[in-house]
Design a protein around this motif. Structure first.
Motif: not given
Length: 379
Positions: A58-60, A94-95, A255-257, A263-265
């Motif tokens: 799932s998303y974190t 994500a990197g 984090n807002r962007i 969404l999440s890594a």
């Protein structure tokens, strides 16, 4: 269909052209890719697999798993004495490339000038352009071992910039900077009120002195966003996991962007990264030792051939002077005739002209063969 002016203003990647040429050939030795030839540490891979077997897909949290952010904060405290609040001042991305993109978009307004120390990783200038900023190229010099100095900052007019982005240990040159050398850069940034984007993705790959984070210097933590990740030291390039650390307002804006885009890594990669930070120091030390052996071998072979190359002390690149006047022409001819890929230095911006980027992130056996082919070719 009309592309935006920002996209039209950015040329295609110069590195990709050589990758695409190499992909069409057989039996290529690639010294062009900035990617470790090691696999990620076994226990980190095992942690990733175990998380999948537990069904943790799932998303974190947007900012990343809290356990991982806490581990990142502990790691920074242990290595550099830096205290970052894992809830407010750490963002998992994500990197490291995503983290840099987020920082440019969150902290650079249209028309802002961002000084870019060059030669540099090829994404910095396009990232500034995509954010609406105006890149100011600050070419470092071979006679200074490609270190960033007050003199080159002043010559480029960086005192009028809003921000500075740099990377040490450096891609593509392999240059490093000591804490003493960074002091004058920090003083310049304080005097002229510059934000600093410090790409420290190669921080573990410093062979002759300990890495210093500019955020540890007086008055710098509050004006610096530090970027790092798991691609280089932990050989986890394909898992695409990085992080940013900095003042709460900067990380909140980034984090807002991030919330609306990534969404999440990747969840699986976060499990691997957590294990890497907690259990894999020995594997990293072993990789660094092997890189150092390769570095010394490559530098010694350039010296044997009479090819000028300053003593690169970090990352996994050497940056020799090209034996021909045209580095692009040389790299393409060498690729076609000897099946060895290198990257001409001019694709990394000002200061890279007349050089080649040579990655030694490949086996010693392949490096020996590549150097033998180079010696034959230049002869």
């Amino acid at each position: 269909m009309k592309l935006s002016d920002r996209v039209n203003d950015v040329p295609p990647s110069g590195i990709r052209r050589f990758f695409e040429l190499a992909e069409e050939m057989d039996d290529i030795i690639s010294l062009g890719v900035g990617e470790p030839d090691f696999s990620a540490p076994w226990s980190a891979r095992d942690a990733a697999i175990a998380s999948l077997e537990r069904g943790e897909t799932s998303y974190t949290a947007n900012r990343g798993k809290r356990e991982l952010r806490e581990a990142i904060a502990r790691d920074q405290r242990r290595r550099y004495g830096l205290d970052y609040d894992p809830d407010e001042e750490v963002l998992v991305t994500a990197g490291a490339s995503e983290a840099l993109d987020l920082a440019f978009r969150a902290l650079v307004d249209p028309g802002d000038t961002v000084a870019v120390a060059q030669p540099s990783y090829i994404s910095y200038v396009p990232g500034v352009v995509f954010a609406g900023g105006d890149p100011l190229r600050v070419p470092t010099r071979a006679e200074d071992d490609f270190k960033l100095t007050r003199e080159v900052l002043e010559e480029a007019g960086a005192e009028d910039a809003e921000a500075l982005v740099y990377c040490y240990p450096n891609n593509p040159t392999g240059a490093t900077m000591t804490g003493e050398e960074l002091k004058e850069v920090a003083a310049f940034c304080r005097e002229h009120d510059l934000l600093v984007f410090a790409d420290e993705i190669y921080s573990e790959l410093s062979y002759e002195h300990d890495h210093t984070s500019i955020a540890t210097l007086p008055g710098m933590r509050e004006r610096t966003v530090v970027f790092n990740g798991f691609s280089k030291a932990y050989a986890m390039t394909g898992l695409r996991l990085g992080y940013a650390m900095g003042p709460a307002e900067a990380i909140t804006g980034m984090n807002r962007i991030h919330q609306y885009t990534m969404l999440s890594a990747p969840t699986t990669a976060q499990h691997a990264a957590l294990d890497a930070l907690e259990n894999c120091d020995d594997e990293v030390d072993d990789m660094v030792e092997q890189y150092d052996r390769r570095r010394k071998f490559v530098l010694s072979r350039f010296a044997d051939m009479g090819i000028e190359c300053f003593e690169a002390k970090g990352a996994f690149y050497a940056f020799p002077e090209c034996p021909w006047d045209d580095a692009d022409e040389f790299a393409e001819a060498f690729l076609h005739e000897e099946r060895v890929a290198m990257v001409p230095g001019d694709v990394f911006g000002e200061g890279g002209e007349g050089h080649l980027r040579v990655s030694y992130a490949t086996s010693l056996g392949e490096l020996k063969e590549a150097m033998a082919r180079l010696e034959s070719f230049v002869a």
